[in-house]
Scaffold this motif. Structure first.
Motif, PDB file in Angstrom:
ATOM      1  N   ASP A  11       0.805  -1.219   0.000  1.00 56.75           N
ATOM      2  CA  ASP A  11       0.000   0.000   0.000  1.00 56.75           C
ATOM      3  C   ASP A  11       0.838   1.270   0.000  1.00 56.75           C
ATOM      4  OD1 ASP A  11      -2.348  -1.457  -0.028  1.00 56.75           O
ATOM      5  OD2 ASP A  11      -2.577  -1.416   2.149  1.00 56.75           O
ATOM      6  N   ASP A  12       2.054   1.209   0.567  1.00 59.20           N
ATOM      7  CA  ASP A  12       2.869   2.418   0.663  1.00 59.20           C
ATOM      8  C   ASP A  12       3.792   2.638  -0.543  1.00 59.20           C
ATOM      9  OD1 ASP A  12       4.610   0.341   1.258  1.00 59.20           O
ATOM     10  OD2 ASP A  12       5.512   1.345   2.982  1.00 59.20           O
ATOM     11  N   VAL A  13       3.744   1.772  -1.547  1.00 63.53           N
ATOM     12  CA  VAL A  13       4.550   1.966  -2.756  1.00 63.53           C
ATOM     13  C   VAL A  13       3.877   3.044  -3.606  1.00 63.53           C
ATOM     14  CG1 VAL A  13       5.398   0.926  -4.892  1.00 63.53           C
ATOM     15  CG2 VAL A  13       5.470  -0.373  -2.762  1.00 63.53           C
ATOM     16  N   SER A  14       4.620   4.120  -3.887  1.00 63.58           N
ATOM     17  CA  SER A  14       4.067   5.226  -4.669  1.00 63.58           C
ATOM     18  C   SER A  14       4.609   5.260  -6.095  1.00 63.58           C
ATOM     19  CB  SER A  14       4.361   6.562  -3.983  1.00 63.58           C
ATOM     20  OG  SER A  14       5.754   6.757  -3.845  1.00 63.58           O
ATOM     21  N   ALA A  15       5.726   4.560  -6.357  1.00 66.46           N
ATOM     22  CA  ALA A  15       6.307   4.542  -7.699  1.00 66.46           C
ATOM     23  C   ALA A  15       7.151   3.288  -7.856  1.00 66.46           C
ATOM     24  CB  ALA A  15       7.171   5.780  -7.938  1.00 66.46           C
ATOM     25  N   ALA A  16       7.272   2.829  -9.108  1.00 65.80           N
ATOM     26  CA  ALA A  16       8.121   1.680  -9.422  1.00 65.80           C
ATOM     27  C   ALA A  16       8.763   1.921 -10.781  1.00 65.80           C
ATOM     28  CB  ALA A  16       7.313   0.385  -9.445  1.00 65.80           C
ATOM     29  N   VAL A  17      10.095   1.848 -10.800  1.00 60.27           N
ATOM     30  CA  VAL A  17      10.840   1.955 -12.048  1.00 60.27           C
ATOM     31  C   VAL A  17      11.503   0.607 -12.282  1.00 60.27           C
ATOM     32  CG1 VAL A  17      12.709   3.106 -13.279  1.00 60.27           C
ATOM     33  CG2 VAL A  17      11.221   4.425 -11.761  1.00 60.27           C
ATOM     34  N   LEU A  18      11.190  -0.020 -13.401  1.00 58.35           N
ATOM     35  CA  LEU A  18      11.704  -1.338 -13.737  1.00 58.35           C
ATOM     36  C   LEU A  18      12.947  -1.198 -14.605  1.00 58.35           C
ATOM     37  CD1 LEU A  18       8.309  -2.927 -14.832  1.00 58.35           C
ATOM     38  CD2 LEU A  18       9.248  -2.704 -12.513  1.00 58.35           C
ATOM     39  N   THR A  19      13.930  -2.034 -14.364  1.00 55.47           N
ATOM     40  CA  THR A  19      15.104  -2.101 -15.229  1.00 55.47           C
ATOM     41  C   THR A  19      15.079  -3.453 -15.914  1.00 55.47           C
ATOM     42  OG1 THR A  19      16.371  -0.648 -13.775  1.00 55.47           O
ATOM     43  CG2 THR A  19      17.613  -1.986 -15.344  1.00 55.47           C
ATOM     44  N   LEU A  20      15.197  -3.419 -17.232  1.00 57.12           N
ATOM     45  CA  LEU A  20      15.161  -4.648 -18.020  1.00 57.12           C
ATOM     46  C   LEU A  20      16.566  -5.183 -18.240  1.00 57.12           C
ATOM     47  CD1 LEU A  20      12.549  -3.557 -20.704  1.00 57.12           C
ATOM     48  CD2 LEU A  20      12.148  -4.549 -18.438  1.00 57.12           C
ATOM     49  N   SER A  21      16.648  -6.411 -18.713  1.00 57.30           N
ATOM     50  CA  SER A  21      17.927  -7.081 -18.929  1.00 57.30           C
ATOM     51  C   SER A  21      18.819  -6.342 -19.923  1.00 57.30           C
ATOM     52  CB  SER A  21      17.694  -8.517 -19.411  1.00 57.30           C
ATOM     53  OG  SER A  21      16.879  -8.520 -20.576  1.00 57.30           O
TER      54      SER A  21
END
Length: 86
Positions: A11-21
């Protein structure tokens, strides 16, 4: 080809940046406890930087093939939205 990720987020996650292979970074959409992203190409999900009120944490993912992962655990993003995505 394209890759996808659908995952529950705290619930407290406000952003997610994914790094790909391949080093590409993708910003996920976060809403109502879910993180969703898609990207063109065949890059696999390698890590995610999750932002919370207490700071940013990085979670890494080990790439595995659906046929070789014991117990069918998380498989990262699967190109083409096939089995093992998310």
């Amino acid at each position: 080809p394209y890759g996808t990720m659908i995952a529950q987020a705290a619930d407290d996650v406000s952003a997610a940046v994914l790094t790909l292979s391949d080093g590409t970074q993708v910003t996920a959409t976060i809403e109502n406890g879910w993180a969703v992203a898609w990207w063109p190409g065949s890059g696999q999900l390698a890590s995610a930087q999750l932002t919370t009120p207490s700071g940013t944490q990085t979670q890494t993912f080990t790439r595995c093939e659906v046929q070789t992962c014991a117990g069918g655990g998380p498989h990262g993003g699967a190109p083409g939205g096939g089995p093992g995505g998310g």
